[in-house]
Design an enzyme around this catalytic site. Structure first.
Site, PDB file in Angstrom:
ATOM      1  CG  HIS A  21      -5.030  -8.637   2.244  1.00  6.87           C
ATOM      2  ND1 HIS A  21      -5.745  -9.451   1.135  1.00  6.87           N
ATOM      3  CD2 HIS A  21      -5.810  -7.663   2.010  1.00  6.87           C
ATOM      4  CE1 HIS A  21      -6.762  -9.010   0.805  1.00  6.87           C
ATOM      5  NE2 HIS A  21      -6.722  -7.881   1.149  1.00  6.87           N
ATOM      6  CE  LYS A  45     -16.211  -5.064  -1.155  1.00  3.24           C
ATOM      7  NZ  LYS A  45     -14.871  -5.347  -0.627  1.00  3.24           N
ATOM      8  NE  ARG A  94      -5.318  -2.201  -3.118  1.00  2.15           N
ATOM      9  CZ  ARG A  94      -6.401  -2.760  -3.031  1.00  2.15           C
ATOM     10  NH1 ARG A  94      -6.584  -4.101  -3.865  1.00  2.15           N
ATOM     11  NH2 ARG A  94      -7.754  -2.639  -2.506  1.00  2.15           N
ATOM     12  CB  SER A 132      -9.343 -10.169  -2.706  1.00  2.00           C
ATOM     13  OG  SER A 132      -8.595 -10.174  -1.800  1.00  2.00           O
TER      14      SER A 132
HETATM   15  P1  ADP Z   1     -12.366  -4.365   1.781  1.00  2.00           P
HETATM   16  O1  ADP Z   1     -13.526  -5.058   1.095  1.00  2.00           O
HETATM   17  O2  ADP Z   1     -12.570  -3.886   3.145  1.00  2.00           O
HETATM   18  O3  ADP Z   1     -11.874  -3.330   0.818  1.00  2.00           O
HETATM   19  P2  ADP Z   1     -10.085  -5.958   1.200  1.00  2.00           P
HETATM   20  O4  ADP Z   1      -9.797  -7.463   1.548  1.00  2.00           O
HETATM   21  O5  ADP Z   1     -10.199  -5.853  -0.365  1.00  2.00           O
HETATM   22  O6  ADP Z   1     -11.391  -5.568   2.096  1.00  2.00           O
HETATM   23  O7  ADP Z   1      -8.925  -4.899   1.608  1.00  2.00           O
HETATM   24  C1  ADP Z   1      -8.615  -4.704   2.924  1.00  2.00           C
HETATM   25  C2  ADP Z   1      -7.865  -3.740   3.170  1.00  2.00           C
HETATM   26  O8  ADP Z   1      -6.418  -4.236   2.589  1.00  2.00           O
HETATM   27  C3  ADP Z   1      -8.119  -2.558   2.442  1.00  2.00           C
HETATM   28  O9  ADP Z   1      -7.401  -1.313   3.275  1.00  2.00           O
HETATM   29  C4  ADP Z   1      -7.404  -2.420   1.228  1.00  2.00           C
HETATM   30  O10 ADP Z   1      -7.031  -1.349   0.388  1.00  2.00           O
HETATM   31  C5  ADP Z   1      -6.046  -3.049   1.595  1.00  2.00           C
HETATM   32  N1  ADP Z   1      -5.580  -3.997   0.449  1.00  2.00           N
HETATM   33  C6  ADP Z   1      -6.012  -4.913  -0.398  1.00  2.00           C
HETATM   34  N2  ADP Z   1      -4.686  -5.374  -1.174  1.00  2.00           N
HETATM   35  C7  ADP Z   1      -3.774  -4.619  -0.897  1.00  2.00           C
HETATM   36  C8  ADP Z   1      -2.510  -4.603  -1.456  1.00  2.00           C
HETATM   37  N3  ADP Z   1      -2.292  -5.278  -2.476  1.00  2.00           N
HETATM   38  N4  ADP Z   1      -1.766  -3.657  -1.121  1.00  2.00           N
HETATM   39  C9  ADP Z   1      -1.949  -2.968  -0.060  1.00  2.00           C
HETATM   40  N5  ADP Z   1      -3.160  -2.967   0.511  1.00  2.00           N
HETATM   41  C10 ADP Z   1      -4.112  -3.688   0.060  1.00  2.00           C
END
Ligand code: ADP
Length: 161
Positions: A21, A45, A94, A132
């Site tokens: 992130h 969620k 990703r 996460s």
């Molecule tokens: P959501 O529930 O909105 O998917 P996340 O916290 O899982 O929330 O992710 C928020 C954003 O960050 C999303 O666009 C996700 O694809 C991106 N993201 C999460 N982890 C990574 C990572 N390791 N590399 C690139 N983008 C990421």
């Protein structure tokens, strides 16, 4: 967007914030005049950390990025984007597996708010496999998450598990 102030919004669950992130946040920060990171209080969620703690962890881990604004919101993303006058929504990609969902959401959001662009950013390849949920799984099983999350998040995970 010539001569227009670029106000970016990077939304997510951030449950908890990872180095993936933060990699995306830094890239978005470099593009914007103003960047908002916003925790989605999505009740569909089940989250490990309450929204307030996710906001707190984001604040602590983005101190090095001046003027990044951290907040949370409920409800429609496009409504929040309107409220803060964001003209770009950033999302991280990703792998191909992220693409279908993100593509669909981007089209829905743009039809709800034609004034917004959705921009996808790709992280450093060392974070490509990082999520996460995998971090929570590793931490729960007693694994070392150093290198994947900032130290304050490591501590928060230790406290929970
Ligand atoms: P959501 O529930 O909105 O998917 P996340 O916290 O899982 O929330 O992710 C928020 C954003 O960050 C999303 O666009 C996700 O694809 C991106 N993201 C999460 N982890 C990574 C990572 N390791 N590399 C690139 N983008 C990421």
């Amino acid at each position: 967007m010539a001569n227009k102030k670029i106000i970016g919004l990077y939304p997510g669950s951030f449950d908890p914030v990872t180095n993936g992130h933060l990699d995306i946040a830094k890239r978005a920060f470099d593009i914007c005049d103003e960047l908002h990171l916003a925790v989605v209080g999505n009740p569909s969620k089940r989250a490990l950390f309450p929204v307030e703690e996710r906001v707190e962890l984001l604040k602590k881990t983005t101190k090095h990025l001046p003027k990044v604004k951290i907040s949370s919101f409920d409800g429609l993303l496009v409504n929040y984007a309107r409220e803060i006058k964001a003209n770009i929504i950033f999302r991280g990609l990703r792998a191909v597996s992220d693409f279908e969902f993100e593509f669909q959401m981007a089209l829905i959001n743009r039809s709800l708010h034609p004034g917004i662009e959705v921009v996808f950013l790709v992280p450093n390849e060392k974070f490509i496999f990082l999520s996460s949920s995998s971090i929570k799984e590793v931490a729960k099983l007693g694994g070392n998450v150093k290198g994947f999350v900032p130290a304050v998040v490591q501590k928060a995970l230790k406290r929970v598990y």
